[in-house]
Design a protein around this motif. Structure first.
Motif, PDB file in Angstrom:
ATOM      1  N   SER A 150     127.215  82.310 -54.134  1.00 57.68           N
ATOM      2  CA  SER A 150     125.832  82.621 -54.859  1.00 57.68           C
ATOM      3  C   SER A 150     125.170  81.295 -55.570  1.00 57.68           C
ATOM      4  O   SER A 150     125.934  80.200 -55.579  1.00 57.68           O
ATOM      5  CB  SER A 150     126.267  83.454 -56.065  1.00 57.68           C
ATOM      6  N   ILE A 151     124.025  81.551 -55.725  1.00 60.34           N
ATOM      7  CA  ILE A 151     123.279  80.066 -56.493  1.00 60.34           C
ATOM      8  C   ILE A 151     123.084  80.473 -58.061  1.00 60.34           C
ATOM      9  O   ILE A 151     122.734  81.771 -58.356  1.00 60.34           O
ATOM     10  CB  ILE A 151     121.974  80.034 -55.916  1.00 60.34           C
ATOM     11  N   LEU A 152     123.662  79.465 -58.710  1.00 58.27           N
ATOM     12  CA  LEU A 152     123.675  79.471 -60.195  1.00 58.27           C
ATOM     13  C   LEU A 152     122.198  78.865 -60.749  1.00 58.27           C
ATOM     14  O   LEU A 152     121.575  77.729 -60.352  1.00 58.27           O
ATOM     15  CB  LEU A 152     124.661  78.720 -60.689  1.00 58.27           C
ATOM     16  N   PHE A 153     121.237  79.625 -61.522  1.00 64.11           N
ATOM     17  CA  PHE A 153     120.115  79.196 -62.311  1.00 64.11           C
ATOM     18  C   PHE A 153     120.297  79.416 -63.815  1.00 64.11           C
ATOM     19  O   PHE A 153     120.963  80.416 -64.151  1.00 64.11           O
ATOM     20  CB  PHE A 153     119.027  80.212 -61.839  1.00 64.11           C
ATOM     21  N   VAL A 154     120.268  78.456 -64.387  1.00 56.80           N
ATOM     22  CA  VAL A 154     120.419  78.484 -65.920  1.00 56.80           C
ATOM     23  C   VAL A 154     118.928  78.515 -66.492  1.00 56.80           C
ATOM     24  O   VAL A 154     118.160  77.627 -66.324  1.00 56.80           O
ATOM     25  CB  VAL A 154     121.191  76.998 -66.535  1.00 56.80           C
ATOM     26  N   LEU A 155     118.795  79.494 -67.168  1.00 55.78           N
ATOM     27  CA  LEU A 155     117.539  79.465 -67.965  1.00 55.78           C
ATOM     28  C   LEU A 155     117.634  79.633 -69.567  1.00 55.78           C
ATOM     29  O   LEU A 155     118.727  80.014 -69.927  1.00 55.78           O
ATOM     30  CB  LEU A 155     117.120  81.058 -67.538  1.00 55.78           C
ATOM     31  N   HIS A 156     116.647  78.922 -70.304  1.00 58.48           N
ATOM     32  CA  HIS A 156     116.934  78.809 -71.388  1.00 58.48           C
ATOM     33  C   HIS A 156     115.414  79.166 -72.251  1.00 58.48           C
ATOM     34  O   HIS A 156     114.356  78.382 -71.611  1.00 58.48           O
ATOM     35  CB  HIS A 156     117.627  77.619 -72.034  1.00 58.48           C
ATOM     36  N   VAL A 157     115.469  79.546 -73.320  1.00 67.31           N
ATOM     37  CA  VAL A 157     114.030  79.688 -74.000  1.00 67.31           C
ATOM     38  C   VAL A 157     113.981  78.442 -75.005  1.00 67.31           C
ATOM     39  O   VAL A 157     114.761  78.117 -75.721  1.00 67.31           O
ATOM     40  CB  VAL A 157     114.323  80.961 -75.258  1.00 67.31           C
ATOM     41  N   ALA A 158     112.733  77.948 -74.738  1.00 66.29           N
ATOM     42  CA  ALA A 158     112.574  76.772 -75.216  1.00 66.29           C
ATOM     43  C   ALA A 158     112.560  76.626 -76.600  1.00 66.29           C
ATOM     44  O   ALA A 158     112.969  75.501 -77.552  1.00 66.29           O
ATOM     45  CB  ALA A 158     111.378  75.777 -74.698  1.00 66.29           C
ATOM     46  N   ASP A 159     111.845  77.726 -77.210  1.00 58.33           N
ATOM     47  CA  ASP A 159     111.705  77.754 -78.824  1.00 58.33           C
ATOM     48  C   ASP A 159     111.417  79.144 -79.190  1.00 58.33           C
ATOM     49  O   ASP A 159     110.517  79.826 -78.541  1.00 58.33           O
ATOM     50  CB  ASP A 159     110.258  76.958 -79.217  1.00 58.33           C
ATOM     51  N   PHE A 160     112.364  79.809 -79.962  1.00 53.23           N
ATOM     52  CA  PHE A 160     112.241  81.176 -80.474  1.00 53.23           C
ATOM     53  C   PHE A 160     111.018  81.197 -81.405  1.00 53.23           C
ATOM     54  O   PHE A 160     110.616  82.375 -81.833  1.00 53.23           O
ATOM     55  CB  PHE A 160     113.257  81.514 -81.040  1.00 53.23           C
ATOM     56  N   LEU A 161     110.562  80.093 -82.164  1.00 55.68           N
ATOM     57  CA  LEU A 161     109.591  80.080 -83.079  1.00 55.68           C
ATOM     58  C   LEU A 161     108.186  79.521 -82.696  1.00 55.68           C
ATOM     59  O   LEU A 161     108.047  78.516 -83.374  1.00 55.68           O
ATOM     60  CB  LEU A 161     110.190  79.618 -84.590  1.00 55.68           C
ATOM     61  N   PRO A 162     107.687  79.788 -81.780  1.00 54.23           N
ATOM     62  CA  PRO A 162     106.348  78.898 -81.433  1.00 54.23           C
ATOM     63  C   PRO A 162     105.402  79.107 -82.376  1.00 54.23           C
ATOM     64  O   PRO A 162     105.194  80.066 -83.048  1.00 54.23           O
ATOM     65  CB  PRO A 162     106.077  79.907 -80.329  1.00 54.23           C
ATOM     66  N   GLU A 163     104.483  78.080 -82.839  1.00 51.91           N
ATOM     67  CA  GLU A 163     103.578  78.244 -83.607  1.00 51.91           C
ATOM     68  C   GLU A 163     102.542  79.264 -83.566  1.00 51.91           C
ATOM     69  O   GLU A 163     101.842  79.757 -84.492  1.00 51.91           O
ATOM     70  CB  GLU A 163     102.952  76.705 -83.829  1.00 51.91           C
ATOM     71  N   ASP A 164     102.360  79.730 -82.537  1.00 51.55           N
ATOM     72  CA  ASP A 164     101.179  80.765 -82.225  1.00 51.55           C
ATOM     73  C   ASP A 164     101.597  82.036 -82.417  1.00 51.55           C
ATOM     74  O   ASP A 164     100.986  83.035 -82.440  1.00 51.55           O
ATOM     75  CB  ASP A 164     100.603  80.641 -80.808  1.00 51.55           C
ATOM     76  N   ARG A 165     102.970  82.231 -82.835  1.00 52.76           N
ATOM     77  CA  ARG A 165     103.512  83.653 -83.229  1.00 52.76           C
ATOM     78  C   ARG A 165     104.255  83.653 -84.630  1.00 52.76           C
ATOM     79  O   ARG A 165     104.481  82.646 -85.013  1.00 52.76           O
ATOM     80  CB  ARG A 165     104.657  84.008 -82.054  1.00 52.76           C
ATOM     81  N   GLY A 166     104.159  84.783 -85.036  1.00 54.99           N
ATOM     82  CA  GLY A 166     104.677  84.886 -86.427  1.00 54.99           C
ATOM     83  C   GLY A 166     105.975  85.576 -86.499  1.00 54.99           C
ATOM     84  O   GLY A 166     106.647  85.942 -87.453  1.00 54.99           O
ATOM     85  N   TYR A 167     106.909  84.787 -85.617  1.00 59.79           N
ATOM     86  CA  TYR A 167     108.250  85.141 -85.772  1.00 59.79           C
ATOM     87  C   TYR A 167     108.895  84.298 -86.667  1.00 59.79           C
ATOM     88  O   TYR A 167     108.572  83.207 -87.181  1.00 59.79           O
ATOM     89  CB  TYR A 167     108.926  84.766 -84.258  1.00 59.79           C
ATOM     90  N   MET A 168     109.974  85.262 -87.124  1.00 64.75           N
ATOM     91  CA  MET A 168     111.023  84.634 -88.276  1.00 64.75           C
ATOM     92  C   MET A 168     112.251  84.389 -87.684  1.00 64.75           C
ATOM     93  O   MET A 168     112.714  84.969 -86.498  1.00 64.75           O
ATOM     94  CB  MET A 168     110.924  85.420 -89.531  1.00 64.75           C
ATOM     95  N   LYS A 169     113.180  83.722 -88.377  1.00 60.33           N
ATOM     96  CA  LYS A 169     114.506  83.365 -87.902  1.00 60.33           C
ATOM     97  C   LYS A 169     115.147  84.740 -87.784  1.00 60.33           C
ATOM     98  O   LYS A 169     116.014  84.869 -86.734  1.00 60.33           O
ATOM     99  CB  LYS A 169     115.288  82.564 -89.058  1.00 60.33           C
ATOM    100  N   ARG A 170     114.973  85.614 -88.686  1.00 63.20           N
ATOM    101  CA  ARG A 170     115.801  86.854 -88.204  1.00 63.20           C
ATOM    102  C   ARG A 170     115.372  87.774 -86.972  1.00 63.20           C
ATOM    103  O   ARG A 170     115.778  88.758 -86.671  1.00 63.20           O
ATOM    104  CB  ARG A 170     115.430  87.922 -89.655  1.00 63.20           C
ATOM    105  N   ASP A 171     114.185  87.270 -86.553  1.00 60.12           N
ATOM    106  CA  ASP A 171     113.759  88.138 -85.233  1.00 60.12           C
ATOM    107  C   ASP A 171     114.296  87.233 -83.919  1.00 60.12           C
ATOM    108  O   ASP A 171     114.065  88.011 -82.817  1.00 60.12           O
ATOM    109  CB  ASP A 171     112.170  87.862 -85.228  1.00 60.12           C
TER     110      ASP A 171
END
Length: 514
Positions: free
Chosen positions: A169-190
């Motif tokens: 099989s082929i392995l792809f590694v995906l990751h989220v660069a930033d869970f708290l982008p400035e244009d979103r109102g996300y908080m640490k608990r989200d």
């Protein structure tokens, strides 16, 4: 709905058994009848009933031989054996061979219903246990695979199966660069909710693209996706869709790195670490201070178990049981830890969305789901989360009701026309139900409700009516008439005809041509 095959060489007694079952309002359906074990063997392979009710003493092949041969091929099909007092020794042998219960002739309607109730409960519990066992086995495999990536100890007995599944099989590694982008109102608990949403969006796209793959959360914000090597033509479209969908719906950027071909299980950790090392974004993310946090437990296997149980209840046409199951889930989740409750709530929502898409033919509505995730993020108490789950289950049950109404309208009329056109073929309940776009259990319930007859009895009546016309208006012999109306065995046809009309085919022809 439990599907039952009756096997009895005495036509009148067999008909009496069928009436006992058909006269009940319980979720039992006689899907076929056979006069001996040899005929029953063919019907079992064709119909795949949940339960066989069989006499012990029969010509050609008796019930004990049928029980043994069936259990060897279809171990999950259950048996109730009917016996006379003089056959008690054979009956004990039947129990040792795997029969679920015994009935002694002459058995009454309460006796039959009590035995069927026990069998129904046993079958449902067994099916639920099998689904749970499969889910738990998958969870153990996922945990073992995660341990391989992180160089943790893992169960060696899982290695051989993982090696077979993942080699080439082929392995792809995906990751989220930033869970708290400035244009979103996300908080640490989200972050845990967002992480779970990303995982499920990617999982949904694997289904939409009809691509086999193994998707796994490794660490917080980091995912492994293993695709078969032959899927390379579609992989770019799939990964582009995953990144763009997550960006569009959640405002998060997902970075993808092709880690290469997997030739053995032992290579996974090296490939994973090399992919992280080559990606500058993965080393330092805005919210993690240079080192990824441990991921909160994410049990997508539980989500799949919820979906499998809901789908099974839909296929059985058990709307009340489905509603009760969903209510019990909410009650069970209410007692969970406050930190885990929102993730479990989202798990329930994703499970129901998957079932609605696959079973109820609902379109994939990612944006609508994103809006509902936003409302879940706003919940500040367990009561509010439970109210959110209640709204999700009510939406699902409304989809279920609309699906039933959409296909129930004129479904029986269309089924009757189909039977009239194809009565001479080897028609099955599943075939006719598929023709009118209903699952077999729900169609069986609806058909009986509207016609007053089970599917099997209705088909027999249609065939007998056609046989009467052929006997009265043609010179075809009984064997030819039997074949024309869908019966390969003339003797079986002749017995059914006499039960239906009180006359043998030859007697009927003589009576109607005088």
């Amino acid at each position: 709905m439990m599907r039952i095959l009756l096997v009895e060489d005495e036509p009148l007694f067999r008909k009496g058994l069928a009436k006992m079952i058909a006269g009940s309002e319980a979720s039992w359906e006689v899907c076929g009848e056979a006069e001996n074990g040899l005929v029953a063997e063919r019907l079992i392979a064709e119909l795949q009933p949940d339960l066989v009710v069989t006499d012990i003493r029969m010509p050609v092949m008796d019930g004990l031989e049928l029980l043994r041969s069936t259990k060897a091929v279809f171990p999950d099909i259950e048996f109730i054996v009917i016996t006379g007092f003089q056959d008690f020794q054979y009956a004990q042998t039947a129990l040792r061979s795997g029969a679920l219960d015994l009935l002694v002739k002459p058995c009454s309607k309460p006796d039959m219903h009590e035995a069927l109730s026990k069998a129904d409960e046993f079958v449902q519990k067994k099916q639920m246990a099998a689904r749970k066992e499969a889910s738990e086995r998958q969870l153990l495999q996922e945990n073992a695979l995660r341990a391989v990536f992180l160089r943790f100890p893992y169960r060696q007995e899982a290695a051989a199966e993982l090696e077979r599944e993942l080699r080439c099989s082929i392995l792809f590694v995906l990751h989220v660069a930033d869970f708290l982008p400035e244009d979103r109102g996300y908080m640490k608990r989200d972050v845990p909710l967002l992480q779970y949403a990303v995982l499920n969006i990617m999982g949904e796209l694997l289904d939409v693209f009809e691509t086999w793959g193994t998707l796994l959360l490794i660490e917080a914000g980091r995912f492994a996706l293993l695709l078969p090597a032959e899927a390379s033509a579609e992989e770019e479209r799939l990964l582009d869709a995953a990144c763009s969908t997550v960006r569009q719906l959640l405002g998060l950027t997902v970075l993808v790195h092709n880690a290469g071909h997997v030739r053995s299980l032992s290579e996974l950790a090296d490939l994973y670490e090399a992919a992280l090392a080559e990606s500058a974004q993965s080393r330092v993310s805005a919210d993690q201070g240079g080192k990824p946090e441990a991921a909160l437990p994410v049990n997508r296997v539980r989500q799949q178990l919820i979906g499998a149980q809901a789908a099974a209840l839909i296929m059985a046409g058990q709307a009340e049981a489905l509603q009760q199951y969903l209510d019990e889930l909410i009650k069970e989740m209410r007692a969970m830890d406050a930190e885990a409750l929102p993730i479990e709530a989202l798990s329930l929502s994703f499970a129901l969305q998957d079932v609605a898409r696959k079973q109820l033919e609902r379109e994939y509505e990612a944006r609508a789901l994103t809006e509902r995730i936003g409302k879940l993020n706003e919940c500040r108490s367990g009561d509010e989360v439970c109210a959110w789950m209640k709204a999700e289950t009510e939406r699902f049950m409304q989809d279920y009701e609309e699906w039933q109404n959409r296909y129930s309208s004129n479904a029986v009329l269309r089924a009757v026309r189909y039977i009239e056109e194809r009565y001479a073929e080897q028609l099955s309940l599943q075939q006719v139900a598929s023709h009118v776009h209903l699952n077999a259990a729900y169609f069986s319930h609806l058909f009986k409700k509207e016609t007053g007859r089970s599917f099997v009895n209705f088909l027999i009546d249609v065939r007998m009516d056609k046989a009467k016309l052929l006997l009265s208006n043609t010179n075809l012999n009984v064997t030819e008439v039997s074949g024309r109306v869908g019966y390969d065995l003339p003797n079986y046809f002749a017995k059914l005809f006499k039960i239906n009309t009180g006359l043998s085919p030859k007697e009927y022809r003589k009576h109607t041509t005088i």
